[in-house]
Design a protein around this motif. Structure first.
Motif, PDB file in Angstrom:
ATOM      1  N   MET A 239       0.923  -1.258  -0.054  1.00  0.00           N
ATOM      2  CA  MET A 239       0.112  -0.054  -0.279  1.00  0.00           C
ATOM      3  C   MET A 239       0.791   1.197  -0.018  1.00  0.00           C
ATOM      4  SD  MET A 239      -3.559   0.371   2.259  1.00  0.00           S
ATOM      5  CE  MET A 239      -3.959  -1.085   1.708  1.00  0.00           C
ATOM      6  N   ALA A 240       1.962   1.085   0.679  1.00  0.00           N
ATOM      7  CA  ALA A 240       2.944   2.413   0.705  1.00  0.00           C
ATOM      8  C   ALA A 240       3.515   2.600  -0.746  1.00  0.00           C
ATOM      9  CB  ALA A 240       4.288   2.054   1.645  1.00  0.00           C
ATOM     10  N   GLU A 241       3.840   1.462  -1.470  1.00  0.00           N
ATOM     11  CA  GLU A 241       3.976   1.803  -2.897  1.00  0.00           C
ATOM     12  C   GLU A 241       3.228   2.316  -3.655  1.00  0.00           C
ATOM     13  OE1 GLU A 241       6.068  -0.748  -6.440  1.00  0.00           O
ATOM     14  OE2 GLU A 241       5.616  -1.880  -4.364  1.00  0.00           O
TER      15      GLU A 241
ATOM     16  N   ASP B 294       5.510   8.699   2.132  1.00  0.00           N
ATOM     17  CA  ASP B 294       7.029   8.961   2.690  1.00  0.00           C
ATOM     18  C   ASP B 294       7.183   8.048   3.604  1.00  0.00           C
ATOM     19  OD1 ASP B 294       6.810  11.445   1.280  1.00  0.00           O
ATOM     20  OD2 ASP B 294       5.794  12.530   2.978  1.00  0.00           O
ATOM     21  N   PRO B 295       8.502   7.596   3.778  1.00  0.00           N
ATOM     22  CA  PRO B 295       9.122   6.526   4.764  1.00  0.00           C
ATOM     23  C   PRO B 295       8.314   6.785   5.965  1.00  0.00           C
ATOM     24  CG  PRO B 295      10.940   7.197   3.454  1.00  0.00           C
ATOM     25  CD  PRO B 295       9.619   8.291   3.263  1.00  0.00           C
ATOM     26  N   GLY B 296       7.686   5.508   6.606  1.00  0.00           N
ATOM     27  CA  GLY B 296       7.356   5.654   7.935  1.00  0.00           C
ATOM     28  C   GLY B 296       5.800   6.451   8.105  1.00  0.00           C
ATOM     29  N   GLU B 297       5.389   6.937   6.914  1.00  0.00           N
ATOM     30  CA  GLU B 297       4.163   7.554   7.017  1.00  0.00           C
ATOM     31  C   GLU B 297       2.913   6.460   7.359  1.00  0.00           C
ATOM     32  OE1 GLU B 297       1.517  10.561   4.600  1.00  0.00           O
ATOM     33  OE2 GLU B 297       3.282   9.812   3.535  1.00  0.00           O
ATOM     34  N   LYS B 298       1.997   6.822   8.142  1.00  0.00           N
ATOM     35  CA  LYS B 298       0.848   6.103   8.470  1.00  0.00           C
ATOM     36  C   LYS B 298      -0.340   6.498   7.659  1.00  0.00           C
ATOM     37  CE  LYS B 298       1.830   5.259  13.348  1.00  0.00           C
ATOM     38  NZ  LYS B 298       1.184   5.430  14.809  1.00  0.00           N
TER      39      LYS B 298
ATOM     40  N   ARG C   1       0.840  11.281  -7.201  1.00  0.00           N
ATOM     41  CA  ARG C   1       0.860  10.508  -5.717  1.00  0.00           C
ATOM     42  C   ARG C   1      -0.582  10.133  -5.337  1.00  0.00           C
ATOM     43  NH1 ARG C   1       4.204  13.366  -0.929  1.00  0.00           N
ATOM     44  NH2 ARG C   1       4.194  11.406  -0.099  1.00  0.00           N
ATOM     45  N   GLY C   2      -0.544   8.946  -4.656  1.00  0.00           N
ATOM     46  CA  GLY C   2      -1.955   8.516  -4.277  1.00  0.00           C
ATOM     47  C   GLY C   2      -2.572   9.234  -3.238  1.00  0.00           C
ATOM     48  N   ILE C   3      -3.860   9.606  -3.272  1.00  0.00           N
ATOM     49  CA  ILE C   3      -4.522  10.268  -2.087  1.00  0.00           C
ATOM     50  C   ILE C   3      -5.723   9.418  -1.283  1.00  0.00           C
ATOM     51  CG2 ILE C   3      -4.066  12.573  -2.936  1.00  0.00           C
ATOM     52  CD1 ILE C   3      -6.854  12.593  -4.250  1.00  0.00           C
TER      53      ILE C   3
END
Length: 263
Positions: A116-118, A123-127, A219-221
C-alpha cells in the motif's frame, strides 16, 4: 427431511422467486400462491416456504396483507439497485455519496503495508488513516468500504466529517484534486464480518473493487477496497466502436466524445 437442508432449500426458493420478481415474470402487485401451494409446487416443506417469504419480505420485495394474502411490492426496494457509471467514476462517487446513507464502523490510524505504501507513494514511515463504512440505499446496506488515506491528508477532517460527508468531497475541500483513478473489478465471497454488515449469508457472492485515486503530481490520495451486494449495485458503461476497418474495437463512449471535442 434433514434439518440441515432446510436453510439451503429456503435459500434456493428465495433466489428463484426473487429472480422471477426482478425479471418481471411475476409482475408487481401479483398475488403469490398460498404457502401450501408453493410448498407443493416446489417440493419443499411449508417451513422452507415461510423462510423464503420472510427473506423476500425483509428485502421489501413482497407485502403480506392479513386476510388477503402475499403480494409483490410495486415499490420493492430490491428492484432498484444503485447503478455506477463506470466511465465517469469520480463524479459518480460524489453524487452517490449525497444520495445514499452511510454508517461509520471504525476509524483510526495504522501502519502501511509495503504494497500500500508503494501504491500510494507514501513517505518513509508515514501512517494511513483507515476507515470502514457501510453505505445504505433506502435504509438497506449495499456496500462495505475499507478506505486508507495518507495520514497527512486524513488529519484535515474528523471522524464526524467522514460519517456525514463523501470522502472524495472531503479530500477536495482540503485542496486536493482527484485527477485520475486506477480501478480493478472482481468477485469474492462474504466473510462473517462483511456478511453481517451487508445482511447476507456467509459465503454469499459479492462484487469487489479496488480503486486508487491520484492527484496531478502522481501521488495517491486514497486507496479503496469495496465490496458490493450484486442485487443492489451494478456497474454500467456505454461503449462505441472506434478505429479503422480491420482494427475496430469497443471504447468508452465518453472517451470518444471527449476526443471529438478536442479536434
Amino acid at each position: 427431511m434433514s434439518s440441515t437442508m432446510e436453510p439451503l432449500k429456503a435459500r434456493r426458493l428465495y433466489l428463484l422467486l426473487r429472480e422471477q420478481i426482478l425479471s418481471g415474470e411475476i409482475a408487481a402487485e401479483t398475488k403469490l400462491p398460498s404457502e401450501p401451494t408453493l410448498a407443493q409446487d416446489h417440493g419443499v416443506s411449508r417451513v422452507t416456504v415461510r423462510r423464503a417469504l420472510d427473506k423476500l419480505a425483509s428485502d421489501g420485495m413482497i407485502l403480506r396483507r392479513p386476510g388477503a394474502g402475499t403480494f409483490v411490492n410495486a415499490g420493492g426496494k430490491a428492484s432498484m439497485p444503485v447503478v455506477a457509471d463506470f466511465a465517469n467514476v469520480l463524479t459518480h462517487l460524489v453524487e452517490m455519496g449525497r444520495k445514499t446513507g452511510v454508517k461509520l464502523i471504525s476509524f483510526g490510524y495504522v501502519a502501511a503495508t509495503p504494497q500500500m505504501a508503494e501504491e500510494l507513494g507514501l513517505d518513509p514511515g508515514e501512517k494511513l488513516q483507515r476507515s470502514v463504512r457501510v453505505r445504505l440505499i433506502d435504509g438497506q446496506p449495499f456496500s462495505y468500504l475499507v478506505t486508507h488515506v495518507p495520514e497527512r491528508i486524513g488529519m484535515s477532517y474528523s471522524e464526524a466529517d467522514l460519517a456525514s460527508t463523501p470522502l472524495l468531497e472531503l479530500l477536495e475541500r482540503s485542496g486536493l484534486v482527484a485527477e485520475r483513478a486506477n480501478q480493478v473489478i472482481g468477485a469474492t465471497l462474504a466473510g462473517p464480518e462483511v456478511a453481517a454488515a451487508l445482511d447476507l449469508d456467509i459465503g454469499a457472492a459479492l462484487l469487489s473493487m479496488t480503486r486508487v485515486v491520484f492527484e496531478p503530481s502522481g501521488r495517491g490520495i486514497e486507496h479503496l477496497q469495496a465490496l458490493y451486494r450484486p442485487d443492489r449495485y451494478s456497474f454500467h458503461m456505454d461503449l462505441a466502436r472506434t478505429g479503422d476497418d480491420g482494427a475496430r474495437r469497443w471504447t468508452p463512449a465518453d472517451a470518444v466524445r471527449t476526443a471529438g471535442n478536442d479536434k
